[in-house]
Scaffold this active site. Sequence first.
Site, PDB file in Angstrom:
ATOM      1  N   GLU A  60       9.245-113.544 -14.701  1.00  0.00           N
ATOM      2  CA  GLU A  60       9.697-114.562 -15.655  1.00  0.00           C
ATOM      3  C   GLU A  60      11.003-115.229 -15.216  1.00  0.00           C
ATOM      4  OE1 GLU A  60       7.657-113.669 -19.872  1.00  0.00           O
ATOM      5  OE2 GLU A  60       8.699-111.996 -18.948  1.00  0.00           O
TER       6      GLU A  60
HETATM    7  C1  HEC Z   1       8.136-118.311 -17.657  1.00  0.00           C
HETATM    8  C2  HEC Z   1       7.835-118.451 -19.063  1.00  0.00           C
HETATM    9  C3  HEC Z   1       8.740-117.778 -20.063  1.00  0.00           C
HETATM   10  C4  HEC Z   1      10.128-117.838 -20.133  1.00  0.00           C
HETATM   11  C5  HEC Z   1      11.086-118.556 -19.191  1.00  0.00           C
HETATM   12  C6  HEC Z   1      10.502-117.094 -21.320  1.00  0.00           C
HETATM   13  N1  HEC Z   1       9.394-116.596 -21.940  1.00  0.00           N
HETATM   14 FE1  HEC Z   1       9.365-115.602 -23.697  1.00  0.00          FE
HETATM   15  N2  HEC Z   1       7.454-115.103 -23.362  1.00  0.00           N
HETATM   16  C7  HEC Z   1       6.661-115.560 -22.332  1.00  0.00           C
HETATM   17  C8  HEC Z   1       5.425-114.804 -22.292  1.00  0.00           C
HETATM   18  C9  HEC Z   1       4.268-114.998 -21.332  1.00  0.00           C
HETATM   19  C10 HEC Z   1       5.514-113.855 -23.320  1.00  0.00           C
HETATM   20  C11 HEC Z   1       4.499-112.772 -23.664  1.00  0.00           C
HETATM   21  C12 HEC Z   1       4.701-111.599 -22.717  1.00  0.00           C
HETATM   22  C13 HEC Z   1       3.975-110.356 -23.146  1.00  0.00           C
HETATM   23  O1  HEC Z   1       3.569-110.230 -24.307  1.00  0.00           O
HETATM   24  O2  HEC Z   1       3.816-109.453 -22.316  1.00  0.00           O
HETATM   25  C14 HEC Z   1       6.790-114.098 -24.000  1.00  0.00           C
HETATM   26  C15 HEC Z   1       7.209-113.418 -25.143  1.00  0.00           C
HETATM   27  C16 HEC Z   1       8.357-113.740 -25.849  1.00  0.00           C
HETATM   28  C17 HEC Z   1       8.693-113.235 -27.158  1.00  0.00           C
HETATM   29  C18 HEC Z   1       7.841-112.313 -28.010  1.00  0.00           C
HETATM   30  C19 HEC Z   1       7.117-113.061 -29.099  1.00  0.00           C
HETATM   31  C20 HEC Z   1       6.102-112.208 -29.809  1.00  0.00           C
HETATM   32  O3  HEC Z   1       5.716-112.563 -30.921  1.00  0.00           O
HETATM   33  O4  HEC Z   1       5.658-111.203 -29.256  1.00  0.00           O
HETATM   34  C21 HEC Z   1       9.920-113.757 -27.485  1.00  0.00           C
HETATM   35  C22 HEC Z   1      10.698-113.526 -28.760  1.00  0.00           C
HETATM   36  C23 HEC Z   1      10.360-114.553 -26.359  1.00  0.00           C
HETATM   37  N3  HEC Z   1       9.381-114.539 -25.401  1.00  0.00           N
HETATM   38  C24 HEC Z   1      11.593-115.170 -26.247  1.00  0.00           C
HETATM   39  C25 HEC Z   1      12.083-115.645 -25.028  1.00  0.00           C
HETATM   40  C26 HEC Z   1      13.488-115.900 -24.741  1.00  0.00           C
HETATM   41  C27 HEC Z   1      14.629-115.689 -25.702  1.00  0.00           C
HETATM   42  C28 HEC Z   1      13.553-116.368 -23.458  1.00  0.00           C
HETATM   43  C29 HEC Z   1      14.786-116.705 -22.643  1.00  0.00           C
HETATM   44  C30 HEC Z   1      15.782-115.663 -22.508  1.00  0.00           C
HETATM   45  C31 HEC Z   1      12.182-116.409 -22.960  1.00  0.00           C
HETATM   46  N4  HEC Z   1      11.334-115.936 -23.927  1.00  0.00           N
HETATM   47  C32 HEC Z   1      11.817-116.906 -21.729  1.00  0.00           C
HETATM   48  C33 HEC Z   1       6.991-116.572 -21.475  1.00  0.00           C
HETATM   49  C34 HEC Z   1       8.302-116.963 -21.197  1.00  0.00           C
END
Ligand code: HEC
Length: 319
Positions: free
Chosen positions: A126
């Site tokens: 990520e």
């Molecule tokens: C490259 C794409 C990407 C980036 C950049 C990213 N995310 Fe995500 N995010 C995802 C993905 C894909 C998941 C699900 C991963 C899993 O469930 O294993 C996720 C899951 C989440 C969740 C969980 C939501 C749930 O209901 O389960 C949160 C909250 C979140 N991200 C916040 C953030 C924050 C804050 C940042 C920056 C610090 C961030 N993400 C950066 C792709 C991204």
Amino acid sequence: MASSGLLLALGLFVGVSVAARAAPLDEPLKPLPPIPALDSKRVQLGLRLFNDPRLSVNNTLSCASCHRLDKGGADDKQFSTGIDGKLLEVNTPTVLNASLNFHQFWDGRVETLEEQAHLVVISPTEMGSTWESVVKRIADDPGYAKDFKAAYPDGVTAPNIQGALADYERTLQTPNSRFDQYLLGNTDILTPREKFGYQRFKEYGCIACHQGVNIGGNMFQKFGVMGDYIADRGNPTRADEGRFNVTGDEADRQVFKVPSLRNVAMTAPYFHKGSAPTLENAVEVMFKYQLGREPQKNDTQLIVEFLKTLTGEWEGKPQ
Ligand code: HEC
Ligand code: HEC
């Protein structure tokens, strides 16, 4: 006798005043709670950090790259592109209302938004960074250093960056959906078809899993209770094992967090692999694999119409 007349008059009076006030309905689904009052200095820092690509190793990705607030808090892709240019293994869930989920991630491997922020920054696929590097970059920026000092006694630290991001995310609620207005007593706001859709949602038992204030997000369930969806879909990978990857418990194979259905009309494609392109398709899969039922004519469509009433507002605008 005089007293029963009085009681009757009183009853009528109460009845009228309740109707005029539009009493909240006593339903198994609940409207969103008020957005918590948090330190605005911290929330503002969180907003900046959320949009700041310096959190990723090569300054290319911010949280907002994948979680776009103009796209329902996710993106419209099956898989977002990670730091190394490769596609991620699971569909990006929304950050909107995520603070109301009992665990974070599809497999629920962490409980708090702070832990989630910690993991995503150091995840090699990520953001690929280290906390040492992120803290240095943020502390070297005089604007951030000053504002962190004003918001936290110990200034720029990894826990404070995670805390600011999490506090900002706690403000990302989408109130005022037409369905919430209905729950609050404005029963005319839904069309008869949307009300039928909600009835069907309850009668078929969708509500056994998608429930509470977030209409989901409060339990784990197997994906494929009544049939092997993942085998039928094809191309199984490790990510399809879901919660088993966290607990190692056989009973947790292919078990996932039940997702929230708020704003679901805005977040296609669906499921942890983004394997359902449309809401109609996702609901059909749920009928077959979660309920083992054949919907009666039009019921899928009625439920989809109900699901579309779950779209709330962000910054006063419809999602
Ligand atoms: C490259 C794409 C990407 C980036 C950049 C990213 N995310 Fe995500 N995010 C995802 C993905 C894909 C998941 C699900 C991963 C899993 O469930 O294993 C996720 C899951 C989440 C969740 C969980 C939501 C749930 O209901 O389960 C949160 C909250 C979140 N991200 C916040 C953030 C924050 C804050 C940042 C920056 C610090 C961030 N993400 C950066 C792709 C991204
Ligand atoms: C036994 C529990 C259970 C029942 C019953 C159930 N669901 Fe689900 N639902 C889930 C789980 C678990 C997922 C996540 C599947 C995955 O891992 O991708 C899900 C996912 C969804 C999604 C996709 C959400 C997204 O963001 O990807 C929709 C839409 C949905 N369900 C609607 C319904 C409807 C409508 C019904 C009734 C016809 C229903 N569900 C019945 C457990 C259930």
